[in-house]
Scaffold this motif. Structure first.
Motif, PDB file in Angstrom:
ATOM      1  N   LYS A   1      65.048 -26.629  59.845  1.00 48.59           N
ATOM      2  CA  LYS A   1      66.306 -27.162  60.336  1.00 48.59           C
ATOM      3  C   LYS A   1      67.444 -26.594  59.477  1.00 48.59           C
ATOM      4  O   LYS A   1      67.228 -26.228  58.317  1.00 48.59           O
ATOM      5  N   PRO A   2      68.661 -26.550  60.013  1.00 49.15           N
ATOM      6  CA  PRO A   2      69.792 -26.076  59.203  1.00 49.15           C
ATOM      7  C   PRO A   2      69.947 -26.847  57.897  1.00 49.15           C
ATOM      8  O   PRO A   2      70.352 -26.262  56.875  1.00 49.15           O
TER       9      PRO A   2
ATOM     10  N   THR B   1      68.522 -25.573  54.569  1.00 49.18           N
ATOM     11  CA  THR B   1      69.158 -24.473  53.853  1.00 49.18           C
ATOM     12  C   THR B   1      69.426 -24.867  52.407  1.00 49.18           C
ATOM     13  O   THR B   1      70.047 -25.895  52.137  1.00 49.18           O
TER      14      THR B   1
ATOM     15  N   VAL C   1      66.509 -17.395  58.662  1.00 47.83           N
ATOM     16  CA  VAL C   1      65.752 -17.615  59.889  1.00 47.83           C
ATOM     17  C   VAL C   1      66.525 -18.544  60.801  1.00 47.83           C
ATOM     18  O   VAL C   1      67.468 -19.210  60.391  1.00 47.83           O
ATOM     19  N   GLN C   2      66.101 -18.600  62.058  1.00 45.41           N
ATOM     20  CA  GLN C   2      66.715 -19.507  63.013  1.00 45.41           C
ATOM     21  C   GLN C   2      66.028 -20.876  62.960  1.00 45.41           C
ATOM     22  O   GLN C   2      64.865 -20.987  62.554  1.00 45.41           O
ATOM     23  N   ALA C   3      66.753 -21.890  63.382  1.00 45.21           N
ATOM     24  CA  ALA C   3      66.187 -23.229  63.449  1.00 45.21           C
ATOM     25  C   ALA C   3      64.921 -23.215  64.318  1.00 45.21           C
ATOM     26  O   ALA C   3      64.870 -22.520  65.347  1.00 45.21           O
TER      27      ALA C   3
ATOM     28  N   VAL D   1      68.824 -21.388  57.095  1.00 44.89           N
ATOM     29  CA  VAL D   1      68.381 -21.674  58.460  1.00 44.89           C
ATOM     30  C   VAL D   1      69.617 -21.782  59.342  1.00 44.89           C
ATOM     31  O   VAL D   1      70.465 -22.654  59.126  1.00 44.89           O
ATOM     32  N   SER D   2      69.726 -20.895  60.303  1.00 46.38           N
ATOM     33  CA  SER D   2      70.878 -20.902  61.191  1.00 46.38           C
ATOM     34  C   SER D   2      70.586 -21.737  62.431  1.00 46.38           C
ATOM     35  O   SER D   2      69.445 -21.826  62.888  1.00 46.38           O
ATOM     36  N   SER D   3      71.634 -22.332  62.979  1.00 46.03           N
ATOM     37  CA  SER D   3      71.456 -23.204  64.151  1.00 46.03           C
ATOM     38  C   SER D   3      71.552 -22.413  65.443  1.00 46.03           C
ATOM     39  O   SER D   3      71.926 -21.254  65.464  1.00 46.03           O
TER      40      SER D   3
ATOM     41  N   SER E   1      62.080 -22.056  63.242  1.00 45.55           N
ATOM     42  CA  SER E   1      61.195 -21.006  62.717  1.00 45.55           C
ATOM     43  C   SER E   1      60.406 -21.510  61.510  1.00 45.55           C
ATOM     44  O   SER E   1      60.567 -22.647  61.069  1.00 45.55           O
TER      45      SER E   1
END
Length: 124
Positions: free
Chosen positions: A87-88, A91, A12-14, A122-124, A16
């Protein structure tokens, strides 16, 4: 042998949200303190949250307080981890664990049974 199976991880994206589940079988679920831990490569397992049998005692790591919510459904022998504002640095591989001695501890060695883990990225 008690079995724990996690699900719900993903990429997921940061910012989320994700909801992890952990289903417990072959044990007396109501008797267990349940916990969530996470682990990144090269590091030990980090405590995330714990919940007692009634759900009235809950304990969070400072790093997730206010963003994550642990809960349990004793009728379904399942616990959940609702993760918001990811947050990243969140992860990790997330593990659920069961403590048959009701210590409400934050140390992995206090837990008797573990799941296989589910990856959260979690991607930034």
């Amino acid at each position: 042998q008690v079995q724990l199976v996690e699900s719900g991880g993903g990429l997921v994206q940061a910012g989320s949200s994700l909801r992890l589940s952990c289903a417990v079988s072959r044990g007396t679920f109501r008797n267990y303190v349940m916990g969530w831990f996470r682990q990144t490569p090269g590091k030990g397992r980090e405590f995330v949250a714990a919940i007692n049998w009634s759900g009235l005692r809950i304990y969070y790591a400072d790093s997730v307080k206010g963003r994550f919510t642990i809960s349990r459904d004793n009728a379904k022998s399942t616990i959940y981890l609702q993760m918001n504002s990811l947050k990243p640095e969140d992860t990790a591989v997330y593990y659920c664990a069961a403590d048959a001695t009701n210590n409400m501890a934050s140390t992995p060695s206090s837990y008797d049974y573990w799941g296989q883990g589910t990856q959260v990225t979690v991607s930034s």
